[in-house]
Enzyme design. Sequence first.
Site, PDB file in Angstrom:
ATOM      1  N   ARG A  23      51.350  26.949  58.287  1.00  0.00           N
ATOM      2  CA  ARG A  23      52.308  27.629  57.409  1.00  0.00           C
ATOM      3  C   ARG A  23      51.641  28.527  56.380  1.00  0.00           C
ATOM      4  O   ARG A  23      52.272  29.395  55.804  1.00  0.00           O
ATOM      5  CB  ARG A  23      53.166  26.598  56.665  1.00  0.00           C
ATOM      6  CG  ARG A  23      53.972  25.705  57.580  1.00  0.00           C
ATOM      7  CD  ARG A  23      54.584  24.553  56.810  1.00  0.00           C
ATOM      8  NE  ARG A  23      53.499  23.731  56.232  1.00  0.00           N
ATOM      9  CZ  ARG A  23      53.631  22.969  55.176  1.00  0.00           C
ATOM     10  NH1 ARG A  23      54.781  22.869  54.551  1.00  0.00           N
ATOM     11  NH2 ARG A  23      52.610  22.263  54.723  1.00  0.00           N
ATOM     12  N   GLN A  46      45.208  37.101  27.850  1.00  0.00           N
ATOM     13  CA  GLN A  46      45.599  38.304  28.588  1.00  0.00           C
ATOM     14  C   GLN A  46      45.159  38.173  30.036  1.00  0.00           C
ATOM     15  O   GLN A  46      44.053  37.722  30.313  1.00  0.00           O
ATOM     16  CB  GLN A  46      44.931  39.528  27.937  1.00  0.00           C
ATOM     17  CG  GLN A  46      45.234  40.846  28.605  1.00  0.00           C
ATOM     18  CD  GLN A  46      44.584  42.009  27.849  1.00  0.00           C
ATOM     19  OE1 GLN A  46      44.519  42.019  26.632  1.00  0.00           O
ATOM     20  NE2 GLN A  46      44.096  42.987  28.582  1.00  0.00           N
ATOM     21  N   ASP A  47      46.042  38.565  30.964  1.00  0.00           N
ATOM     22  CA  ASP A  47      45.710  38.632  32.390  1.00  0.00           C
ATOM     23  C   ASP A  47      45.736  40.091  32.824  1.00  0.00           C
ATOM     24  O   ASP A  47      46.632  40.844  32.417  1.00  0.00           O
ATOM     25  CB  ASP A  47      46.725  37.852  33.235  1.00  0.00           C
ATOM     26  CG  ASP A  47      46.495  36.352  33.206  1.00  0.00           C
ATOM     27  OD1 ASP A  47      45.688  35.874  32.390  1.00  0.00           O
ATOM     28  OD2 ASP A  47      47.139  35.654  34.006  1.00  0.00           O
ATOM     29  N   ASN A  48      44.770  40.490  33.665  1.00  0.00           N
ATOM     30  CA  ASN A  48      44.686  41.858  34.172  1.00  0.00           C
ATOM     31  C   ASN A  48      44.594  41.843  35.691  1.00  0.00           C
ATOM     32  O   ASN A  48      44.108  40.875  36.271  1.00  0.00           O
ATOM     33  CB  ASN A  48      43.457  42.566  33.595  1.00  0.00           C
ATOM     34  CG  ASN A  48      43.509  42.688  32.094  1.00  0.00           C
ATOM     35  OD1 ASN A  48      44.553  42.921  31.508  1.00  0.00           O
ATOM     36  ND2 ASN A  48      42.372  42.509  31.452  1.00  0.00           N
ATOM     37  N   ARG A  58      32.927  49.368  38.964  1.00  0.00           N
ATOM     38  CA  ARG A  58      33.465  49.357  37.602  1.00  0.00           C
ATOM     39  C   ARG A  58      32.532  48.529  36.732  1.00  0.00           C
ATOM     40  O   ARG A  58      32.263  47.382  37.026  1.00  0.00           O
ATOM     41  CB  ARG A  58      34.882  48.782  37.586  1.00  0.00           C
ATOM     42  CG  ARG A  58      35.869  49.612  38.401  1.00  0.00           C
ATOM     43  CD  ARG A  58      37.278  49.043  38.281  1.00  0.00           C
ATOM     44  NE  ARG A  58      38.212  49.716  39.131  1.00  0.00           N
ATOM     45  CZ  ARG A  58      38.959  50.765  38.772  1.00  0.00           C
ATOM     46  NH1 ARG A  58      38.846  51.264  37.555  1.00  0.00           N
ATOM     47  NH2 ARG A  58      39.799  51.312  39.625  1.00  0.00           N
ATOM     48  N   HIS A  61      30.909  46.558  31.554  1.00  0.00           N
ATOM     49  CA  HIS A  61      31.746  46.656  30.360  1.00  0.00           C
ATOM     50  C   HIS A  61      31.635  45.420  29.471  1.00  0.00           C
ATOM     51  O   HIS A  61      31.443  44.314  29.957  1.00  0.00           O
ATOM     52  CB  HIS A  61      33.214  46.819  30.759  1.00  0.00           C
ATOM     53  CG  HIS A  61      33.465  48.017  31.603  1.00  0.00           C
ATOM     54  ND1 HIS A  61      34.452  48.048  32.564  1.00  0.00           N
ATOM     55  CD2 HIS A  61      32.871  49.234  31.664  1.00  0.00           C
ATOM     56  CE1 HIS A  61      34.459  49.228  33.160  1.00  0.00           C
ATOM     57  NE2 HIS A  61      33.496  49.959  32.630  1.00  0.00           N
ATOM     58  N   LYS A  70      35.777  36.177  30.625  1.00  0.00           N
ATOM     59  CA  LYS A  70      36.629  36.560  31.750  1.00  0.00           C
ATOM     60  C   LYS A  70      36.489  35.558  32.882  1.00  0.00           C
ATOM     61  O   LYS A  70      35.380  35.211  33.274  1.00  0.00           O
ATOM     62  CB  LYS A  70      36.248  37.954  32.262  1.00  0.00           C
ATOM     63  CG  LYS A  70      36.446  39.050  31.237  1.00  0.00           C
ATOM     64  CD  LYS A  70      35.957  40.391  31.743  1.00  0.00           C
ATOM     65  CE  LYS A  70      36.132  41.465  30.684  1.00  0.00           C
ATOM     66  NZ  LYS A  70      35.602  42.771  31.142  1.00  0.00           N
ATOM     67  N   HIS A 117      30.028  42.924  32.081  1.00  0.00           N
ATOM     68  CA  HIS A 117      30.590  42.546  33.374  1.00  0.00           C
ATOM     69  C   HIS A 117      30.896  43.801  34.196  1.00  0.00           C
ATOM     70  O   HIS A 117      31.314  44.829  33.668  1.00  0.00           O
ATOM     71  CB  HIS A 117      31.886  41.755  33.161  1.00  0.00           C
ATOM     72  CG  HIS A 117      32.617  41.494  34.431  1.00  0.00           C
ATOM     73  ND1 HIS A 117      33.720  42.233  34.816  1.00  0.00           N
ATOM     74  CD2 HIS A 117      32.405  40.597  35.419  1.00  0.00           C
ATOM     75  CE1 HIS A 117      34.142  41.792  35.984  1.00  0.00           C
ATOM     76  NE2 HIS A 117      33.363  40.799  36.371  1.00  0.00           N
ATOM     77  N   TYR A 130      41.907  38.998  36.615  1.00  0.00           N
ATOM     78  CA  TYR A 130      41.111  38.212  35.678  1.00  0.00           C
ATOM     79  C   TYR A 130      41.876  37.867  34.415  1.00  0.00           C
ATOM     80  O   TYR A 130      42.757  38.579  33.976  1.00  0.00           O
ATOM     81  CB  TYR A 130      39.795  38.905  35.342  1.00  0.00           C
ATOM     82  CG  TYR A 130      39.882  40.314  34.802  1.00  0.00           C
ATOM     83  CD1 TYR A 130      39.626  40.576  33.462  1.00  0.00           C
ATOM     84  CD2 TYR A 130      40.172  41.382  35.642  1.00  0.00           C
ATOM     85  CE1 TYR A 130      39.664  41.868  32.970  1.00  0.00           C
ATOM     86  CE2 TYR A 130      40.209  42.671  35.156  1.00  0.00           C
ATOM     87  CZ  TYR A 130      39.960  42.918  33.812  1.00  0.00           C
ATOM     88  OH  TYR A 130      40.007  44.196  33.325  1.00  0.00           O
ATOM     89  N   LYS A 168      33.427  57.774  32.351  1.00  0.00           N
ATOM     90  CA  LYS A 168      33.056  56.906  31.227  1.00  0.00           C
ATOM     91  C   LYS A 168      31.886  55.999  31.609  1.00  0.00           C
ATOM     92  O   LYS A 168      30.926  55.854  30.850  1.00  0.00           O
ATOM     93  CB  LYS A 168      34.259  56.068  30.799  1.00  0.00           C
ATOM     94  CG  LYS A 168      33.969  55.081  29.684  1.00  0.00           C
ATOM     95  CD  LYS A 168      35.187  54.266  29.335  1.00  0.00           C
ATOM     96  CE  LYS A 168      35.361  53.161  30.350  1.00  0.00           C
ATOM     97  NZ  LYS A 168      36.395  52.194  30.021  1.00  0.00           N
ATOM     98  N   ASP A 169      31.944  55.400  32.799  1.00  0.00           N
ATOM     99  CA  ASP A 169      30.868  54.511  33.238  1.00  0.00           C
ATOM    100  C   ASP A 169      29.591  55.294  33.524  1.00  0.00           C
ATOM    101  O   ASP A 169      28.492  54.792  33.295  1.00  0.00           O
ATOM    102  CB  ASP A 169      31.295  53.714  34.464  1.00  0.00           C
ATOM    103  CG  ASP A 169      32.340  52.657  34.137  1.00  0.00           C
ATOM    104  OD1 ASP A 169      32.696  52.489  32.947  1.00  0.00           O
ATOM    105  OD2 ASP A 169      32.815  51.997  35.070  1.00  0.00           O
TER     106      ASP A 169
END
Length: 182
Positions: A23, A46-48, A58, A61, A70, A117, A130, A168-169
């Site tokens: 199932r 906070q959840d993203n 990415r 950061h 995180k 990260h 996360y 930005k990165d």
Amino acid sequence: MQFEKLKIPDVVLLTPKVFGDERGFFMETFRQSEFEQHCGNYAFVQDNHSLSAHGILRGLHYQLEKPQGKLVRVTRGEVFDVAVDLRQSSPTFGQWVGATLSAENKQMLWVPPGFAHGFYVISDEAEFQYKCTDYYNPGDEYCIRWDDSALAIDWLLVDGKAPQVSEKDEQGSLFIEAKKFS
């Protein structure tokens, strides 16, 4: 849930118990009491959720004034996830650790406050989710270049091709020049 401390022991790989049959499957993805026992007394605020295509990188950061811990996982696809210790008082300062997270292995990585990260998408695309211990603060975000030779991160780049990064990165600081935690 199994908790495995990695070569930087404050970074923890979580492997849930998965119960499956014809199932589908069921798994518990978070339990506060077990998390506190193995990772520390943190609360998430906070959840993203992000979607990224193959070859996207990415990171790396972090926030200084309101550092975020995180708890990261992949719900579709596969990424190579990296944490870099920016705590100058730590015996593992300047070191990195990485783990392959995927929808298939269902593993999660705890990246505590004090770390930069980032992640690289190995699959065609990946959904990355996360939980954060503090709110995103755009005036307090910093980035270290993913390809800094001082860190020598082995990103597991597919076919050795350079990843696609944001402007930005691309303009992130070198590790030696970056602001760090005391």
